[in-house]
Design a protein around this motif. Structure first.
Motif, PDB file in Angstrom:
ATOM      1  N   ASN A 199      46.686  44.971  36.085  1.00  0.00           N
ATOM      2  CA  ASN A 199      45.506  45.842  36.018  1.00  0.00           C
ATOM      3  C   ASN A 199      45.651  47.136  36.840  1.00  0.00           C
ATOM      4  N   ARG A 252      45.328  35.072  24.263  1.00  0.00           N
ATOM      5  CA  ARG A 252      46.544  35.087  25.071  1.00  0.00           C
ATOM      6  C   ARG A 252      46.196  34.743  26.512  1.00  0.00           C
ATOM      7  N   ARG A 306      45.599  50.580  35.046  1.00  0.00           N
ATOM      8  CA  ARG A 306      44.370  51.269  34.609  1.00  0.00           C
ATOM      9  C   ARG A 306      44.170  52.549  35.421  1.00  0.00           C
ATOM     10  N   ARG A 359      38.844  31.697  27.730  1.00  0.00           N
ATOM     11  CA  ARG A 359      39.007  33.156  27.685  1.00  0.00           C
ATOM     12  C   ARG A 359      37.952  33.741  26.762  1.00  0.00           C
ATOM     13  N   SER A 406      47.768  36.258  29.306  1.00  0.00           N
ATOM     14  CA  SER A 406      47.844  37.438  30.185  1.00  0.00           C
ATOM     15  C   SER A 406      48.270  37.117  31.623  1.00  0.00           C
ATOM     16  N   ASP A 443      37.102  38.348  30.167  1.00  0.00           N
ATOM     17  CA  ASP A 443      37.583  39.560  29.479  1.00  0.00           C
ATOM     18  C   ASP A 443      36.506  40.143  28.563  1.00  0.00           C
ATOM     19  N   TYR A 461      39.534  34.909  36.886  1.00  0.00           N
ATOM     20  CA  TYR A 461      40.529  35.994  36.859  1.00  0.00           C
ATOM     21  C   TYR A 461      39.773  37.317  36.952  1.00  0.00           C
TER      22      TYR A 461
HETATM   23  C1  IPE Z   1      43.137  39.802  31.854  1.00  0.00           C
HETATM   24  O1  IPE Z   1      42.456  40.742  31.084  1.00  0.00           O
HETATM   25  C2  IPE Z   1      42.888  40.048  33.305  1.00  0.00           C
HETATM   26  C3  IPE Z   1      41.529  39.806  33.768  1.00  0.00           C
HETATM   27  C4  IPE Z   1      40.548  39.335  33.072  1.00  0.00           C
HETATM   28  C5  IPE Z   1      41.302  40.119  35.155  1.00  0.00           C
HETATM   29  P1  IPE Z   1      43.155  42.082  30.574  1.00  0.00           P
HETATM   30  O2  IPE Z   1      42.151  42.799  29.784  1.00  0.00           O
HETATM   31  O3  IPE Z   1      43.768  42.796  31.721  1.00  0.00           O
HETATM   32  O4  IPE Z   1      44.337  41.499  29.673  1.00  0.00           O
HETATM   33  P2  IPE Z   1      45.103  42.126  28.432  1.00  0.00           P
HETATM   34  O5  IPE Z   1      45.650  43.446  28.882  1.00  0.00           O
HETATM   35  O6  IPE Z   1      44.132  42.267  27.326  1.00  0.00           O
HETATM   36  O7  IPE Z   1      46.165  41.127  28.124  1.00  0.00           O
END
Ligand code: IPE
Ligand code: IPE
Ligand code: MG
Length: 251
Positions: free
Chosen positions: A79, A205, A82, A199, A207, A31, A73
């Motif tokens: 997603n 979190r 988006r 993460r 997610s 992320d 992930y």
């Molecule tokens: C989690 O990240 C999904 C991936 C890394 C593919 P996000 O950026 O989509 O998660 P949130 O929205 O911050 O929870």
């Protein structure tokens, strides 16, 4: 000491971790690509590109130190919310990544796997993914699972549907439903649960990632954005993991 298995080099690399208890399975929520770019006044797409670049060192390091499974992930069931332009860029980058990197991964005995429901993706993406899976299917080294259109809840819902069907037609008795049976209906059916979940980007979190499989995983969070994450950070996470006391409910 660990052997550098890539690029046919016999150079030994020293890492400050115990070779004998490297996690078998590490899962990563990659992320922070967007924020990495925004902080540099670049478009989010530049962050995603840099994020793809970060994969090489992390996969190589995981492979060198003997991690067996690495689950990444890459695109969640959420997603799709988006903008269309960002979703298509992510798909384009996935195709580019596979076209560019599979050869090297294959050479290094990496097996590519996908978890998630890729049926919703465009044919071109599905084709490239299947090509990578097929090409590397007999490899015996690191198994890299890319989570694509993956959602932990969707995975569990699908498992429940399949189990219910099997129960309806008499193939499964209700008494036979237990944890290992449920696990065998998940995308990760042949993969052990991750000992370590990482993460990046400072979000604390899960997610919707590996909800069932992370029941007893150790979590490791860092503020570093994914494009800046390197093999060295992976080693630091493993070193911290090795200092954790895992009790699994015992004392
Ligand atoms: C989690 O990240 C999904 C991936 C890394 C593919 P996000 O950026 O989509 O998660 P949130 O929205 O911050 O929870
Ligand atoms: C992770 O980076 C990549 C994907 C979820 C595909 P983000 O795009 O979520 O980056 P931030 O969280 O907006 O910084
Ligand atoms: Mg994010």
């Amino acid at each position: 000491m660990f052997k550098n298995l890539w690029n046919n080099s016999n150079k030994e690399i020293s890492y400050n971790i115990n070779k004998d208890c490297v996690p078998n399975h590490i899962a990563i929520i990659m992320d922070g690509n967007g924020r990495w770019a925004t902080e540099r006044t670049l478009p989010r797409s530049a962050g995603h590109r840099a994020g793809v670049e970060a994969l090489r060192d992390v996969i190589k390091t995981a492979s060198n130190i003997g991690v067996k499974y690495l689950t990444l992930y890459a695109f969640s069931t959420e997603n799709w919310k988006r903008p269309e332009s960002e979703v298509s860029l992510l798909m384009k980058l996935l195709i580019e990544y596979l076209r560019k990197e599979v050869k090297e991964l294959h050479k290094n005995n990496v097996r590519i796997n996908v978890i998630g429901d890729i049926k919703q993706f465009q044919d071109e993406v599905i084709e490239e993914v299947n090509k990578a899976i097929n090409k590397t299917k007999n490899n015996t080294g690191l198994c890299v699972s890319i989570a694509l259109n993956y959602g932990g809840r969707l995975e569990i819902v699908n498992a429940i549907k399949h189990i219910a069907e099997n129960s309806k037609n008499g193939a499964i008795e209700i008494e036979d439903i237990n944890e290992s049976l449920v696990s065998s209906f998940l995308y990760t059916k042949n993969i052990p649960d991750p000992e370590l979940l990482i993460r990046t980007s400072g979000e604390i979190r899960i997610s919707n990632f590996l909800l069932w499989q992370c029941a007893y995983s150790e979590f490791w969070f860092t503020d570093i954005y994914w494009p800046d994450f390197t093999g060295e950070h992976l080693i630091k996470a493993i070193s911290d993991y090795q200092n954790r006391s895992r009790r699994f409910g015992g004392i």
